[in-house]
Enzyme design. Structure first.
Site, mmCIF file in Angstrom:
data_model
loop_
_atom_site.group_PDB
_atom_site.id
_atom_site.type_symbol
_atom_site.label_atom_id
_atom_site.label_comp_id
_atom_site.label_asym_id
_atom_site.label_seq_id
_atom_site.Cartn_x
_atom_site.Cartn_y
_atom_site.Cartn_z
ATOM 1 N N GLU A 91 -2.775 7.084 -5.374
ATOM 2 C CA GLU A 91 -3.346 6.164 -6.133
ATOM 3 C C GLU A 91 -4.885 6.552 -6.515
ATOM 4 O O GLU A 91 -5.434 6.445 -7.796
ATOM 5 C CB GLU A 91 -3.364 4.846 -5.464
ATOM 6 C CG GLU A 91 -2.101 4.176 -5.588
ATOM 7 C CD GLU A 91 -1.128 4.460 -4.516
ATOM 8 O OE1 GLU A 91 -1.213 5.398 -3.843
ATOM 9 O OE2 GLU A 91 -0.070 3.794 -4.699
ATOM 10 N N HIS A 110 1.049 -5.947 2.673
ATOM 11 C CA HIS A 110 1.601 -6.490 1.133
ATOM 12 C C HIS A 110 1.404 -7.995 0.673
ATOM 13 O O HIS A 110 1.964 -8.056 -0.345
ATOM 14 C CB HIS A 110 3.060 -6.110 0.907
ATOM 15 C CG HIS A 110 3.400 -4.624 1.287
ATOM 16 N ND1 HIS A 110 3.525 -3.848 2.344
ATOM 17 C CD2 HIS A 110 3.803 -3.786 0.204
ATOM 18 C CE1 HIS A 110 3.674 -2.689 2.286
ATOM 19 N NE2 HIS A 110 3.778 -2.406 0.826
#
Ligand code: TPP
Ligand code: MG
Lengths: 339, 314
Positions: B60, B129
């Site tokens: 990322e 998450h």
């Protein structure tokens, strides 16, 4: 030049080796390893069933097909050595000595779960067995493994840390930095890349310019190894070499073990990016069947083997019953800040 | 007007903008061959080929930074984060580079980039998450932040974000992808910085964005039965915020409750509450209230997750 971004050129692709001959072993050594692999397989099958019944929620990543890696590797360390793993970690936790009951109860979100229903499938932790977690952010736990190894060096406690991660983690900064620091400071760490050839739907050759994770050790002057994960005894032997190096010289090793997951990435992934033939081909190399056949060849009595298998069946059935009957998780507030 | 899903609306926005402008490309994990982890980029690889729909490995920080570099020299990247939880790995590129370079370079290099993907808790995916990170990004000068709640807004806001000459964070509702709504076939945008009244009312203003808009619309219906008329205001953009619309609504109703899925401490609702007291003090009949999740990392067990996210007053 208008171009498409390159991935691994054909010439640099690394195809998995064909199945290799068995490593020498005995029934006494192999039977307990087989038992662990079988228990993990049955436990995960039970998880998949419970998930489809809505009893387990969230993300569920199964390791089915890869059991020889965690079982063989953990068999090469001592009880108080550390293990750090990913979200695909039920098997690592079990191999480290955590019972099926608290693992299963955790997945069910129960109070009796390993982490009291707070973590779920991806976040198993256990202080008693030095299991330092199931981690959900790819690569983020590699420096954590290096950190545990640093603590061992700092205290001179002689412990070794095994840090497991996927092939897909080999491209992220957490891995690159953890690797660099472990090499620089000579930390007693064994970095184990479970190369199951895919990160979610992406084959490794579309992730890495050279499809060999272990080569990354070279630039750091770090020892490396690379082999297939079909034979649990081979995994144990080769990881034992790295562990011995870590324990005696304090130096890290990067080990890449080629394996395969039979299921999708998680329960919601149908795995359409792989051909049926490919999956079948790997299923023929199933580490579980291989060990079972080997035990018979080595002279283990079929009745004895069946008794072992029955024992596993009862153990997993018991863990499911335990999870089903346990009370719901009931509290999350006490664990935000330690008072 | 055709009724399409929120997911399809986002897909159309990217597709139509890519048809219009060859400098736009999409990059992210599983965006191409897999058609997106949440299928938002479905079919784009087939239409635009591997040159413009680029499957990135798990890196990322790397691909967010590659987006910033490409944007500096004239391309218009759309960077997909599989979920915004993973943008935390890339936050240095977003905060230190994307948000700063235009000003740092004395106005020479603007960064026309979109960082998009789902955010907010889903169901039982655990603490790493299940995070609503809009307050982080809304804190940063140099960024714009949009959060569509409907299919119409999703398409219009994403188009506006792609055409914008600045870095725009577009946080989509992970649990909204399957929701449907009317979306015109002709080209339109939803201007960044313009809020929307999702339901008119006269007794109280409920401020909510993304998924909480739907929760508030439900609540408004229930309260209507008790004779309370709720106005539901969806700012749509958190940065810049449509203060004018907020002020006119609360001046009309005299009451305001901000409803968000995120944590209370320094949450975006605190900014709304500040703006309301600053501009509507004399019109308020009651203190501004906030409803947030509990002030803890999200637990896994369903019952605990429900308890944690259940409307909590702060
Ligand atoms: C930083 C980050 N990016 C993306 C994800 C989403 N994600 C979870 S697992 C995964 C694939 C990982 O593949 P690999 O490392 O090969 O491990 P495997 O799942 O094959 O065991 C991805 C992309 C994540 N968890 N963290
Ligand atoms: Mg993998």
């Amino acid at each position: 030049m208008v171009g498409v971004l390159m991935t691994t050129p054909e010439s640099a692709r690394v195809e998995p080796e064909a199945a290799q001959p068995d490593v020498e072993t005995t029934v006494a050594e192999l039977a307990p390893l087989y038992r662990q692999m079988l228990a993990i397989r049955r436990m995960e099958e039970a998880c998949a069933k419970a998930y489809s019944q809505g009893k387990i929620g969230g993300f569920l990543h199964l390791i089915i097909g890869q059991e020889a890696v965690c079982v063989g590797a953990v068999a090469a360390i001592q009880r108080d050595d550390y293990v750090v793993a990913t979200y695909r970690e039920h098997g690592h936790a079990y191999a480290k000595g955590i019972a099926a009951r608290p693992i299963m109860a955790e997945l069910y979100g129960k109070k009796t779960g390993l982490v009291k229903g707070l973590g779920g499938s991806m976040h198993l932790f256990d202080k008693a067995t030095n299991f330092l977690g199931g981690h959900g952010i790819v690569g983020g736990h590699v420096p954590i493994g290096a950190g545990a190894a640093l603590a061992s060096k700092y205290r001179g406690d002689g412990r070794v840390t095994l840090c497991f991660f996927g092939d897909g983690a080999s491209t992220i900064g957490g891995f690159a930095e953890g690797l660099a620091l472990a090499a620089l400071w000579k930390l007693p760490l064994v970095l184990i890349c479970e190369n199951n050839r895919y990160s979610m739907g992406t084959p490794l050759y579309r992730s890495l310019a050279v499809e060999d994770v272990s080569l990354r050790a070279l630039a750091h002057g770090m020892a490396r190894d690379r082999f297939d994960g079909d034979d649990v005894v081979k995994v144990k032997r080769r990881i034992a070499e790295a562990v011995e190096r870590a324990r005696t010289t304090g130096e890290p090793t990067l080990v890449e073990i080629v394996t395969y997951r039979f299921r999708g990435h998680s329960m919601s992934d149908p795995g359409l990016y792989r051909t049926k033939d490919e999956v079948e081909e790997w299923k023929r190399r199933d580490p579980l069947h291989r060990s079972r056949d080997r035990l018979l060849t080595l002279g283990m009595a079929p009745a004895e083997l069946e008794a072992l298998e029955e024992d596993v069946r009862l153990e997993i059935e018991d863990s499911v019953r335990f999870a089903e009957e346990s009370p719901a998780a009931d509290s999350y507030l006490p664990y935000v800040i330690k008072e | 007007m055709p009724i399409i899903s929120y997911r399809e609306a986002l897909n159309q926005a990217m597709r139509e903008e890519m048809e219009r402008d060859a400098s736009i490309f999409v990059m992210g994990e599983e965006v191409g061959h897999y058609n997106g982890a949440y299928k938002v980029t479905q079919g784009l690889l087939q239409r635009f080929s591997e040159r413009r729909v680029i499957d990135a490995p798990i890196a990322e920080m790397g691909f967010a930074g590659i987006g910033v570099g490409a944007a500096m020299v004239g391309l218009r990247p759309i960077i997909e984060f599989m979920t915004f939880n993973f943008s935390l790995v890339a936050i240095d590129q977003i905060v230190n580079n994307a948000a700063k370079i235009f000003q740092m370079s004395g106005g020479q290099f603007n960064i026309p980039i979109v960082f998009r993907g789902p955010g907010g808790p889903a169901v039982q995916v655990g603490s790493q998450h299940s995070q609503a990170l809009e307050s982080f990004y809304a804190h940063i000068p140099g960024l714009k932040v949009v959060m569509p709640s409907t299919a119409y807004d999703a398409k219009g806001l994403l188009k506006a974000a792609i055409r914008d000459d600045n870095p725009v964070i577009c946080i989509e509702g992970e649990t909204l992808y399957g929701t449907t709504g009317e979306v015109p076939t002709e080209d339109y945008i939803v201007p960044i910085g313009k809020g929307d009244i999702k339901r008119e009312g006269k007794d109280i203003t409920l401020v909510a964005w993304s998924k909480m808009v739907w929760t508030c619309l439900d609540a408004a219906k229930q309260l209507e039965a008790q004779g309370i008329s709720c106005e539901v205001l969806d700012p749509r953009s958190l940065r810049p915020l449509d203060v004018e619309l907020l002020v006119s609504s609360v001046r009309k109703t005299g009451r305001c409750v901000v409803v968000e899925v995120g944590w209370p401490m320094c949450g975006y609702g605190a900014e709304i509450a500040y703006q309301v007291q600053r501009h509507c003090m004399d019109a308020l009949d009651a203190p501004v209230e906030r409803v947030t999740s509990d002030d803890v990392p999200m637990p896994y067990a369903k019952n605990l997750e429900d308890r944690c996210s259940r409307s909590r007053e702060t």
